[in-house]
Design an enzyme around this catalytic site. Structure first.
Site, PDB file in Angstrom:
ATOM      1  N   HIS A 196       8.824 -19.613  -6.066  1.00  0.00           N
ATOM      2  CA  HIS A 196       7.886 -20.149  -6.884  1.00  0.00           C
ATOM      3  C   HIS A 196       6.759 -19.319  -7.085  1.00  0.00           C
ATOM      4  O   HIS A 196       5.653 -19.695  -7.615  1.00  0.00           O
ATOM      5  CB  HIS A 196       7.224 -21.580  -5.959  1.00  0.00           C
ATOM      6  CG  HIS A 196       8.275 -22.267  -5.651  1.00  0.00           C
ATOM      7  ND1 HIS A 196       8.905 -23.410  -6.581  1.00  0.00           N
ATOM      8  CD2 HIS A 196       9.270 -22.593  -4.481  1.00  0.00           C
ATOM      9  CE1 HIS A 196       9.506 -24.169  -5.851  1.00  0.00           C
ATOM     10  NE2 HIS A 196       9.930 -23.667  -4.690  1.00  0.00           N
ATOM     11  N   GLU A 198       5.680   4.995   2.372  1.00  0.00           N
ATOM     12  CA  GLU A 198       4.957   5.977   3.090  1.00  0.00           C
ATOM     13  C   GLU A 198       5.827   7.291   3.510  1.00  0.00           C
ATOM     14  O   GLU A 198       5.469   8.351   3.514  1.00  0.00           O
ATOM     15  CB  GLU A 198       4.287   5.592   4.376  1.00  0.00           C
ATOM     16  CG  GLU A 198       3.329   6.655   4.724  1.00  0.00           C
ATOM     17  CD  GLU A 198       2.025   5.929   5.707  1.00  0.00           C
ATOM     18  OE1 GLU A 198       1.326   5.355   5.366  1.00  0.00           O
ATOM     19  OE2 GLU A 198       2.463   6.042   7.002  1.00  0.00           O
ATOM     20  N   LYS A 255      -8.502  10.033   3.035  1.00  0.00           N
ATOM     21  CA  LYS A 255      -9.489   9.738   4.069  1.00  0.00           C
ATOM     22  C   LYS A 255     -10.496  11.119   3.768  1.00  0.00           C
ATOM     23  O   LYS A 255     -11.588  10.713   4.031  1.00  0.00           O
ATOM     24  CB  LYS A 255      -8.645  10.197   5.394  1.00  0.00           C
ATOM     25  CG  LYS A 255      -7.658   9.134   5.998  1.00  0.00           C
ATOM     26  CD  LYS A 255      -6.963   9.417   7.187  1.00  0.00           C
ATOM     27  CE  LYS A 255      -5.876   8.494   7.656  1.00  0.00           C
ATOM     28  NZ  LYS A 255      -5.416   8.647   9.007  1.00  0.00           N
TER      29      LYS A 255
END
Length: 541
Positions: free
Chosen positions: A380, A349, A506
Site C-alpha cells: 500500500h 555501508e 564525522k
C-alpha cells in the site's frame, strides 16, 4: 576463460536476456531447478532473469575470482580488511567453545567465550533482580544507547524475537543524535530502575556519547551520588577500556570488543547484550548457533547449492550486468519489521564503494540502492512503482512457512491471517515476474481504462521461505546476508569491511559544530556559510 573474457561473455548474455515469462514458458522444471535449501531456509531464485547458460557462467565467475580461497581467508582470520590491515572475524563470534582459531598468536575463540561468559553473568544478574539501582530496586528497564551497528542489529533481533522474551524487563533503543528518542523515554522511565548500555566500538561516537551524557544528567538529577549512579546504572561495550574508564564506566561493568569486529557485524558479540537480556542467554546462544550453521554451509557447500554464494551471484548479475540499481527487501512477517533497515546498512555501508582493492576507480556498478518494508505495508506504499513504474527493481521476499501452530482455539483467526500473508507474498512475486500474464482471464481488461491497468512484469525476485522464525533460523538468515555481501565484494574486487565514507562526515560535522558555537563561519562554501549565519541569527540569545 580469463576474467576479462568471462566478464564480456556475461555482458553479452545480459544484452540478449529473455523475459521471465519466456524463461518459464521454455522450461517446465524451472521452479525446481533454480532452488536450494540449507539451515531450514528454502531459496527459490527461479524468478531471477537467469537460464542454464547464465547460471553456469556465474558459477564460473565465482571460480575465476577464486571465491573458495577468499571464503577460507575470511573464516581463517586472514587480513581481508586490507585497508585497515586486520581480519574481519565476525564468524568467530558465533563459533562453538573450544574451537581454536589462532590469529597473531592469540586464540580468538578463548577471547570470545570469555566475553560471552562475562555477558552471561551480567544478563543473569539483571534478569533475576540481583542488579539493583541506586535506591535498591531491581532493574525494570534497559536502554541501549548506540548508533549504526550498535543499534540496528540489536533492535532488529530483539523485535524479531519478541515472542521469546521471558522477562518483564523492558528493553529500549536510543540512537538519534537530536535526542528525540531519549526525551520521550526519560518522561516515562524511573531513574531508580533504569539501566543504560553505552554501545560504541570507538567510544568516541558523538551521537552515542551525547545521548549518554544526557542520560547521566537525568540520573544525577534524581541522585547526586555520581559514583553510585555510574556503578549501578551504566554498562559500557567498546574496544577502548581506557575511554570507558575515563567516561566513568566501572571496570566491572565493561564488556570488550575487538578491532576485527566491524560495527555492522557486531550483534553476535557483547553488542548483543540487550538481545540476551530480552530473550535470555540460552536463546541468544541459539541465535549464534544458527549463524554458525550458515557459516559451515557457506564454507563447505557446492556453489550450485550454496545459499550465500547464489544470493551474491544473483546480486552481481542484477546490479552489474543487467543494470538494475535498486533492490528491495520485503519480509511478510511483522516481526521482521526492522530487517530491511538492518540490511540497508549491512549492504550499502559494506559495498557502497567505487574504488577496488587496488585503489583503482571501478567502471561498473557495485551496490544497488537498498530499501524495504513489511510486505503487506509496502503493498500500500511503493508496490505501485514496482508494478507500473519506469525502472526495474530486484526483490527479496521473506516469509516463514509456519506460525501460530501452538496457539489456542481462541486465536485460530491468527492462523488465517498468516495464510493471507503467505498468499499475498506468493501472489506479488508472480505479478512482478509475469505482469498481466499472471492474471486469470476474467481479470483481463478490454475497456477504456485497459491501458492504465497494464502490469509489465519482468521484475526479478528471490523468495526465501523459513521453516519458522526462531532464534536459530534468524541467526542463519542474518549470516546468509552477511556472506552474500562478502561474495559480491569478491566479484567486485572491493573491500566490504572499511567505511571511509562514514568517517568523512564525522570530520566535517566537528568543523561545522566549532563554527556553530563560535564566532567565525568563514572557510566553508557559500551555502554552508549562509545557513550557519541564518541559524546563528535565529538562536542568538
Amino acid at each position: 576463460m580469463d576474467k576479462c573474457r568471462l566478464w564480456q561473455a556475461l555482458q553479452t548474455l545480459a544484452q540478449n536476456n529473455q523475459t521471465l515469462t519466456k524463461l518459464f514458458a521454455d522450461d517446465d522444471e524451472r521452479g525446481q531447478k533454480f532452488s536450494a535449501s540449507a539451515c531450514d531456509i528454502y531459496m527459490d531464485f527461479s524468478k531471477q532473469a537467469i537460464d542454464d547458460k547464465i547460471f553456469a557462467k556465474l558459477i564460473e565467475l565465482a571460480n575465476v575470482y577464486e571465491l573458495s580461497a577468499k571464503i577460507h581467508a575470511l573464516l581463517m582470520g586472514e587480513k581481508v580488511n586490507d585497508t585497515e590491515h586486520r581480519p574481519a572475524l565476525h564468524t568467530a563470534l558465533r563459533s562453538p567453545k573450544d574451537t581454536p582459531l589462532m590469529v597473531d598468536g592469540m586464540d580468538v575463540n578463548v577471547q570470545v567465550h570469555d566475553s560471552l561468559a562475562r555477558a552471561d553473568d551480567m544478563v543473569r544478574r539483571i534478569r533475576t533482580g540481583v542488579w539493583r539501582g541506586f535506591a535498591g530496586h531491581a532493574i525494570t528497564d534497559v536502554v541501549n544507547i548506540g548508533v549504526g551497528g550498535s543499534d540496528l542489529g540489536p533492535l532488529m533481533a530483539t523485535t524479531a524475537l519478541s515472542e521469546w522474551a521471558d522477562t518483564s524487563i523492558r528493553v529500549h533503543f536510543v540512537s538519534n543524535m537530536d535526542g528525540t528518542q531519549l526525551d520521550g523515554l526519560l518522561k516515562i522511565l524511573s531513574p531508580q530502575t533504569t539501566l543504560f548500555i553505552i554501545s560504541s566500538k570507538s567510544f568516541g561516537t558523538i551521537d552515542t556519547l551525547s545521548n549518554a551524557k544526557t542520560a547521566l544528567g537525568w540520573l544525577l538529577s534524581a541522585c547526586d551520588n555520581q559514583d553510585a549512579i555510574l556503578r549501578r546504572h551504566f554498562i559500557g561495550i567498546s574496544t577502548r577500556p581506557d575511554k570507558m574508564s575515563q567516561w566513568g564506566i566501572h571496570k566491572n561493568n565493561q564488556l570488550l570488543l575487538w578491532d576485527w569486529v566491524g560495527g555492522r557485524f557486531s550483534m553476535w558479540s557483547a553488542i548483543g547484550l540487550a538481545i540476551a537480556i530480552k530473550i535470555g542467554m540460552a536463546n541468544f546462544y541459539e541465535l549464534l548457533t544458527g549463524a554458525n550453521d550458515m557459516d559451515k554451509h557457506f564454507a563447505t557447500a557446492d556453489f550450485t547449492q550454496n545459499l550465500p554464494v547464489l544470493l551474491g551471484l544473483i546480486g552481481v548479475w542484477n546490479s552489474t550486468f543487467l543494470g538494475i540499481n535498486a533492490h528491495t527487501v520485503l519480509p511478510y512477517d511483522g516481526r521482521l519489521s526492522h530487517f530491511p533497515s538492518y540490511l540497508t546498512q549491512l549492504e550499502m555501508e559494506s559495498n557502497g564503494k567505487s574504488v577496488n582493492r587496488a585503489g583503482e576507480q571501478v567502471d561498473y556498478a557495485t551496490c544497488p540502492i537498498l530499501w524495504g518494508d513489511i510486505g503487506s505495508n509496502a503493498q500500500h506504499a511503493f508496490y505501485q512503482l514496482l508494478h507500473q513504474g519506469t525502472q526495474r527493481v530486484s526483490c527479496d521476499f521473506i516469509t516463514p512457512i509456519r506460525r501460530y501452530d501452538d496457539r489456542q482455539t481462541a486465536y485460530a483467526h491468527l492462523s488465517y491471517q498468516h495464510e493471507l500473508s503467505l498468499s499475498n507474498c506468493l501472489a506479488q512475486s508472480q505479478v512482478l515476474a509475469f505482469g498481466n500474464h499472471a492474471l486469470p482471464a476474467s481479470y483481463q481488461h478490454d475497456d477504456e481504462f485497459a491501458k492504465f491497468k497494464q502490469y509489465r512484469g519482468n521484475q526479478p525476485s528471490t523468495t526465501l521461505l523459513l521453516d519458522s522464525l526462531t532464534p536459530k533460523t534468524l541467526g542463519s538468515l542474518i549470516a546468509l546476508y552477511e556472506h552474500k555481501v562478502y561474495v559480491m565484494s569478491v566479484l567486485w574486487q572491493i573491500n566490504p569491511f572499511d567505511q571511509w565514507g562514514v568517517e568523512i562526515g564525522k570530520v566535517m560535522a566537528n568543523r561545522v559544530y566549532d563554527a556553530l558555537i563560535g564566532d567565525d563561519v568563514s572557510g566553508f562554501d557559500s551555502s554552508t556559510c549562509t545557513l550557519l549565519t541564518k541559524i546563528k541569527a535565529k538562536t542568538a540569545k
